[in-house]
Motif scaffolding. Structure first.
Motif, PDB file in Angstrom:
ATOM      1  N   ILE A   8      -8.020  -4.728   7.834  1.00 10.05           N
ATOM      2  CA  ILE A   8      -6.642  -5.080   7.471  1.00 10.05           C
ATOM      3  C   ILE A   8      -5.682  -3.931   7.767  1.00 10.05           C
ATOM      4  O   ILE A   8      -4.582  -4.142   8.282  1.00 10.05           O
ATOM      5  CB  ILE A   8      -6.576  -5.491   5.987  1.00 10.05           C
ATOM      6  N   GLN A   9      -6.099  -2.703   7.467  1.00 10.30           N
ATOM      7  CA  GLN A   9      -5.220  -1.561   7.706  1.00 10.30           C
ATOM      8  C   GLN A   9      -4.902  -1.408   9.193  1.00 10.30           C
ATOM      9  O   GLN A   9      -3.753  -1.129   9.575  1.00 10.30           O
ATOM     10  CB  GLN A   9      -5.860  -0.283   7.180  1.00 10.30           C
ATOM     11  N   ASP A  10      -5.907  -1.607  10.051  1.00  9.56           N
ATOM     12  CA  ASP A  10      -5.670  -1.512  11.491  1.00  9.56           C
ATOM     13  C   ASP A  10      -4.736  -2.619  11.971  1.00  9.56           C
ATOM     14  O   ASP A  10      -3.957  -2.417  12.909  1.00  9.56           O
ATOM     15  CB  ASP A  10      -6.991  -1.575  12.252  1.00  9.56           C
ATOM     16  N   MET A  11      -4.816  -3.786  11.341  1.00  9.53           N
ATOM     17  CA  MET A  11      -3.883  -4.856  11.702  1.00  9.53           C
ATOM     18  C   MET A  11      -2.450  -4.448  11.360  1.00  9.53           C
ATOM     19  O   MET A  11      -1.517  -4.700  12.133  1.00  9.53           O
ATOM     20  CB  MET A  11      -4.239  -6.157  10.986  1.00  9.53           C
ATOM     21  N   TYR A  12      -2.274  -3.816  10.217  1.00 14.28           N
ATOM     22  CA  TYR A  12      -0.939  -3.363   9.848  1.00 14.28           C
ATOM     23  C   TYR A  12      -0.435  -2.321  10.854  1.00 14.28           C
ATOM     24  O   TYR A  12       0.744  -2.312  11.218  1.00 14.28           O
ATOM     25  CB  TYR A  12      -0.935  -2.781   8.441  1.00 14.28           C
ATOM     26  N   GLN A  20      -0.011  -0.146   2.651  1.00 10.99           N
ATOM     27  CA  GLN A  20      -1.408   0.134   2.335  1.00 10.99           C
ATOM     28  C   GLN A  20      -2.013  -1.090   1.659  1.00 10.99           C
ATOM     29  O   GLN A  20      -1.518  -1.526   0.613  1.00 10.99           O
ATOM     30  CB  GLN A  20      -1.507   1.342   1.395  1.00 10.99           C
ATOM     31  N   PRO A  21      -3.068  -1.700   2.232  1.00  6.23           N
ATOM     32  CA  PRO A  21      -3.661  -2.884   1.601  1.00  6.23           C
ATOM     33  C   PRO A  21      -4.274  -2.557   0.250  1.00  6.23           C
ATOM     34  O   PRO A  21      -4.621  -1.403  -0.042  1.00  6.23           O
ATOM     35  CB  PRO A  21      -4.725  -3.325   2.605  1.00  6.23           C
ATOM     36  N   LEU A  22      -4.417  -3.590  -0.572  1.00  4.62           N
ATOM     37  CA  LEU A  22      -4.995  -3.410  -1.902  1.00  4.62           C
ATOM     38  C   LEU A  22      -6.409  -2.861  -1.836  1.00  4.62           C
ATOM     39  O   LEU A  22      -6.824  -2.064  -2.666  1.00  4.62           O
ATOM     40  CB  LEU A  22      -5.000  -4.762  -2.640  1.00  4.62           C
ATOM     41  N   SER A  23      -7.183  -3.318  -0.839  1.00 11.33           N
ATOM     42  CA  SER A  23      -8.546  -2.841  -0.659  1.00 11.33           C
ATOM     43  C   SER A  23      -8.943  -3.065   0.799  1.00 11.33           C
ATOM     44  O   SER A  23      -8.168  -3.617   1.585  1.00 11.33           O
ATOM     45  CB  SER A  23      -9.518  -3.585  -1.582  1.00 11.33           C
ATOM     46  N   ASP A  24     -10.150  -2.658   1.148  1.00 11.49           N
ATOM     47  CA  ASP A  24     -10.631  -2.851   2.518  1.00 11.49           C
ATOM     48  C   ASP A  24     -10.891  -4.313   2.838  1.00 11.49           C
ATOM     49  O   ASP A  24     -10.931  -4.685   4.013  1.00 11.49           O
ATOM     50  CB  ASP A  24     -11.928  -2.059   2.740  1.00 11.49           C
ATOM     51  N   ILE A  28      -2.728  -9.346  -0.305  1.00 10.79           N
ATOM     52  CA  ILE A  28      -1.759 -10.440  -0.318  1.00 10.79           C
ATOM     53  C   ILE A  28      -0.368  -9.815  -0.260  1.00 10.79           C
ATOM     54  O   ILE A  28      -0.083  -8.847  -0.976  1.00 10.79           O
ATOM     55  CB  ILE A  28      -1.904 -11.352  -1.551  1.00 10.79           C
ATOM     56  N   ILE A  29       0.474 -10.343   0.619  1.00 13.55           N
ATOM     57  CA  ILE A  29       1.852  -9.857   0.759  1.00 13.55           C
ATOM     58  C   ILE A  29       2.746 -11.062   1.002  1.00 13.55           C
ATOM     59  O   ILE A  29       2.272 -12.169   1.306  1.00 13.55           O
ATOM     60  CB  ILE A  29       2.003  -8.864   1.936  1.00 13.55           C
TER      61      ILE A  29
END
Length: 287
Positions: A8-12, A20-24, A28-29
């Motif tokens: 998810i972080q790489d997608m951002y 920063q995502p909630l977890s790996d 939800i945004i």
């Protein structure tokens, strides 16, 4: 070859969203939170996780789904899996929610997300139009998940409730689709396959094999119902992606050629000029 985003972080990072995502394995945004940093256009890619996109309103921009260019979408629910190739041009006033999760997040309740919730499968319908009652129900679930996102067990239970609710939505739409003549179902299935394989697979033979028919038969049936051959549909989807990358990214022509799986930039240039009567550089300059 087509880019795969593994977390998810790489997608951002790919989309330019500073968050920063909630977890790996879960986040939800809202669409509103993604402004103003997210890139205007995100080129075709695969995600090695699952996405649920609720779009309440889209006054500008477009999404590429099932080979069709969708704009001005309202009250739609879209399910995306690692099987999908996905790209979008982002509007300036989108509203709704996005959920991203890895299969590990819903263990032990599901050991195979695509088997348990087949609306994530690329060969199935992944886009659902919501009526007012459905909109209220799903909006309530998204809001509840967002409110409990810091409490993993509660968020997981609510996400599973949303997935189960979506299974009922799928059953309703399947009943409607069964009333659609077989020829139109063939066109829809073909378009879904093209949208999810056009980067790598550009031959009619590949799609015909997936649909258990000969290439000539597929070409004839698709042309009879759309006015274009199967080959023309594949070229059209590739061309749409090329135009979006030329308009909304800084990739040079060689990079675009590579991303669209052409063996040489010169082949991409010939393909583009054949269909637009312009070179890629001229198209970009004249936009």
């Amino acid at each position: 070859m087509i880019q795969t985003v593994y977390n998810i972080q790489d997608m951002y990072r790919l989309t330019g969203f500073e968050h920063q995502p909630l977890s790996d394995d879960f986040d939800i945004i809202t669409h509103q939170e993604t402004y103003p940093t997210t890139n205007k256009m995100v080129a075709a890619h695969r995600r090695d996780f699952f996405s649920i996109i609720y779009l309440e309103s889209q006054q500008e921009g477009e999404m590429q789904i099932n080979q069709d260019k969708h704009a001005h979408l309202n009250d739609i629910l879209f399910f995306q899996s690692p099987q999908h190739v996905f790209s979008f041009v982002r509007g300036d006033s989108m509203k709704g929610f996005l959920i991203f999760f890895k299969p590990e997040f819903i263990l032990p309740f599901s050991n195979d997300v695509i088997s348990d919730f087949s609306y994530f499968r690329s060969s199935e319908n992944n886009l659902f139009q919501l009526n007012q009652k459905e909109k209220e129900a799903f909006t309530g679930l998204f809001k509840a998940i967002d409110a409990e996102k810091e409490h993993t067990d509660v968020a997981k239970a609510l996400l599973l409730a949303l997935l189960e609710k979506a299974r009922l939505l799928q059953q309703k739409h399947r009943t409607i689709e069964q009333a659609i003549p077989a020829e139109y179902q063939l066109v829809n299935n073909f378009k879904r396959l093209v949208n999810n394989h056009f980067i790598v697979e550009k031959s009619v033979e590949f799609y015909a094999e997936q649909l258990n028919m000969t290439a000539n038969y597929l070409n004839n049936r698709i042309k009879a119902h759309t006015g274009k051959t199967a080959k023309e549909h594949i070229a059209h989807r590739t061309l749409m992606e090329a135009k979006n990358m030329l308009l909304y990214t800084g990739f040079d022509v060689a990079e675009i050629s590579f991303r669209l799986h052409f063996s040489e930039p010169s082949y991409f240039g010939k393909f583009f000029k054949k269909h637009t009567q312009q070179t890629p550089k001229a198209f970009r300059l004249n936009r």
